[in-house]
Enzyme design. Structure first.
Site, PDB file in Angstrom:
ATOM      1  N   GLY A  12     -55.965  -5.426  -6.188  1.00 37.70           N
ATOM      2  CA  GLY A  12     -57.029  -6.015  -5.384  1.00 37.70           C
ATOM      3  C   GLY A  12     -57.600  -7.318  -5.920  1.00 37.70           C
ATOM      4  O   GLY A  12     -58.768  -7.632  -5.670  1.00 37.70           O
ATOM      5  N   THR A  13     -56.790  -8.119  -6.633  1.00 39.55           N
ATOM      6  CA  THR A  13     -57.349  -9.391  -7.116  1.00 39.55           C
ATOM      7  C   THR A  13     -57.613 -10.352  -5.952  1.00 39.55           C
ATOM      8  O   THR A  13     -58.558 -11.141  -6.009  1.00 39.55           O
ATOM      9  CB  THR A  13     -56.436 -10.071  -8.155  1.00 39.55           C
ATOM     10  OG1 THR A  13     -55.206 -10.448  -7.541  1.00 39.55           O
ATOM     11  CG2 THR A  13     -56.172  -9.168  -9.347  1.00 39.55           C
ATOM     12  N   MET A  91     -49.144  -2.836   1.295  1.00 32.40           N
ATOM     13  CA  MET A  91     -47.700  -2.602   1.172  1.00 32.40           C
ATOM     14  C   MET A  91     -47.153  -1.627   2.210  1.00 32.40           C
ATOM     15  O   MET A  91     -46.066  -1.089   2.046  1.00 32.40           O
ATOM     16  CB  MET A  91     -47.380  -2.105  -0.249  1.00 32.40           C
ATOM     17  CG  MET A  91     -47.728  -3.108  -1.336  1.00 32.40           C
ATOM     18  SD  MET A  91     -46.926  -4.734  -1.097  1.00 32.40           S
ATOM     19  CE  MET A  91     -47.657  -5.680  -2.440  1.00 32.40           C
ATOM     20  N   ASN A 108     -52.022 -12.645   6.491  1.00 34.58           N
ATOM     21  CA  ASN A 108     -51.355 -12.074   5.318  1.00 34.58           C
ATOM     22  C   ASN A 108     -51.227 -13.141   4.228  1.00 34.58           C
ATOM     23  O   ASN A 108     -51.045 -14.317   4.530  1.00 34.58           O
ATOM     24  CB  ASN A 108     -49.952 -11.589   5.717  1.00 34.58           C
ATOM     25  CG  ASN A 108     -49.194 -10.958   4.548  1.00 34.58           C
ATOM     26  OD1 ASN A 108     -49.734 -10.116   3.826  1.00 34.58           O
ATOM     27  ND2 ASN A 108     -47.945 -11.356   4.357  1.00 34.58           N
ATOM     28  N   HIS A 110     -48.809 -14.177   1.071  1.00 33.37           N
ATOM     29  CA  HIS A 110     -47.483 -13.902   0.512  1.00 33.37           C
ATOM     30  C   HIS A 110     -47.265 -14.800  -0.711  1.00 33.37           C
ATOM     31  O   HIS A 110     -47.534 -16.005  -0.654  1.00 33.37           O
ATOM     32  CB  HIS A 110     -46.397 -14.156   1.562  1.00 33.37           C
ATOM     33  CG  HIS A 110     -45.031 -13.823   1.056  1.00 33.37           C
ATOM     34  ND1 HIS A 110     -44.570 -12.521   0.981  1.00 33.37           N
ATOM     35  CD2 HIS A 110     -44.057 -14.601   0.539  1.00 33.37           C
ATOM     36  CE1 HIS A 110     -43.356 -12.527   0.458  1.00 33.37           C
ATOM     37  NE2 HIS A 110     -43.013 -13.770   0.182  1.00 33.37           N
TER      38      HIS A 110
HETATM   39  C1  GAR Z   1     -50.291 -10.485  -4.305  1.00 32.28           C
HETATM   40  O1  GAR Z   1     -49.527 -11.295  -5.155  1.00 32.28           O
HETATM   41  C2  GAR Z   1     -49.871 -10.691  -2.861  1.00 32.28           C
HETATM   42  O2  GAR Z   1     -49.530 -12.018  -2.585  1.00 32.28           O
HETATM   43  C3  GAR Z   1     -48.672  -9.787  -2.777  1.00 32.28           C
HETATM   44  O3  GAR Z   1     -49.043  -8.637  -3.478  1.00 32.28           O
HETATM   45  C4  GAR Z   1     -49.959  -9.000  -4.520  1.00 32.28           C
HETATM   46  C5  GAR Z   1     -51.191  -8.121  -4.430  1.00 32.28           C
HETATM   47  O4  GAR Z   1     -52.023  -8.321  -5.534  1.00 32.28           O
HETATM   48  N1  GAR Z   1     -48.329  -9.512  -1.419  1.00 32.28           N
HETATM   49  C6  GAR Z   1     -47.053  -9.384  -1.003  1.00 32.28           C
HETATM   50  O5  GAR Z   1     -46.094  -9.449  -1.745  1.00 32.28           O
HETATM   51  C7  GAR Z   1     -46.892  -9.166   0.494  1.00 32.28           C
HETATM   52  N2  GAR Z   1     -45.519  -9.341   0.897  1.00 32.28           N
HETATM   53  P1  GAR Z   1     -53.565  -7.926  -5.506  1.00 32.28           P
HETATM   54  O6  GAR Z   1     -53.638  -6.436  -5.108  1.00 32.28           O
HETATM   55  O7  GAR Z   1     -54.021  -8.129  -6.923  1.00 32.28           O
HETATM   56  O8  GAR Z   1     -54.274  -8.816  -4.531  1.00 32.28           O
END
Ligand code: GAR
Length: 207
Positions: A12-13, A91, A108, A110
């Site tokens: 969740g950053t 996810m 979203n 990415h």
């Molecule tokens: C982030 O890097 C986001 O861009 C990626 O998952 C991570 C979640 O981190 N998303 C994807 O890959 C979507 N295809 P977080 O939970 O620390 O925000």
């Protein structure tokens, strides 16, 4: 004031970047109304609770099929009168009914420069593993609207980030987050809530 739902699955950053932006008045015209997690143990839930934001858990395998899961998510969006859905490391696949009902209202983030390293199977650390394996010198992050094509919706904002010698997937992931994701996502959400994003086919104009 638009009501925002942030959907999460992990650390969740990016949610934290949104909460911090909101706390300093950086989300103009919108407020985070709820955080929905696909995993009960996601640290993102703690971040939401610390900020006093209501949380909900919606685990795909607790429902008999994708349709029932979609109904549950739509029910939550109705209950919180959601105007904008933000996928911040979510996810689980979003169903077609949600995408139709919230056309150009789902954002979203990415962790690459789309159309590189995106689509089915490219998520989280895998994206950075693929970028390093291909030997690119520049990667980055993209914020886009969600349509029925995985990572194929209209691009709102992108920012490049340099790959450095000796990078591991983890160091690259961290740099992309710090230098691009945490800046782009709150910015795009604020632009949406201010009514400054106009979609024309596959192009997004910032008004
Ligand atoms: C982030 O890097 C986001 O861009 C990626 O998952 C991570 C979640 O981190 N998303 C994807 O890959 C979507 N295809 P977080 O939970 O620390 O925000």
């Amino acid at each position: 004031m638009l009501n925002i739902a942030v959907l999460v699955s992990g650390g969740g950053t990016n949610l934290q970047a949104l909460l911090d932006a909101q706390a300093r008045g950086g989300i103009h015209g919108g407020k985070i109304a709820c955080v929905i997690s696909s995993r009960p143990d996601a640290y993102a839930l703690t971040r939401a609770q610390n900020a006093g934001v209501p949380t909900e858990i919606a685990v795909r395998r607790s429902f008999p099929d994708a349709d029932a899961y979609e109904d549950a998510l739509l029910g939550l969006f109705d209950r919180y009168r959601i105007d904008l859905i933000v996928l911040a490391g979510f996810m689980t696949i979003i169903g077609a009914r949600i995408i139709r009902r919230y056309e150009n209202k789902i954002i979203n983030i990415h962790p690459s420069l789309i159309p590189s390293f995106c689509g089915a199977g490219f998520y989280g650390l895998h994206v950075h593993e693929a970028a390093l394996a291909r030997g690119v010198k520049v990667t980055g992050a993209t914020v886009h609207f969600v349509n029925e094509v995985c990572d194929g919706g209209p691009i709102i904002l992108q920012k490049p980030v340099l790959v450095e010698d000796g990078d591991t997937p983890e160091t690259l992931q961290r740099r992309v987050m710090e230098q691009a994701e945490w800046e782009l996502l709150p910015k795009a959400v604020s632009l949406f809530c201010e009514g400054r994003l106009s979609v024309d086919g596959s192009r997004v104009r910032i008004l």
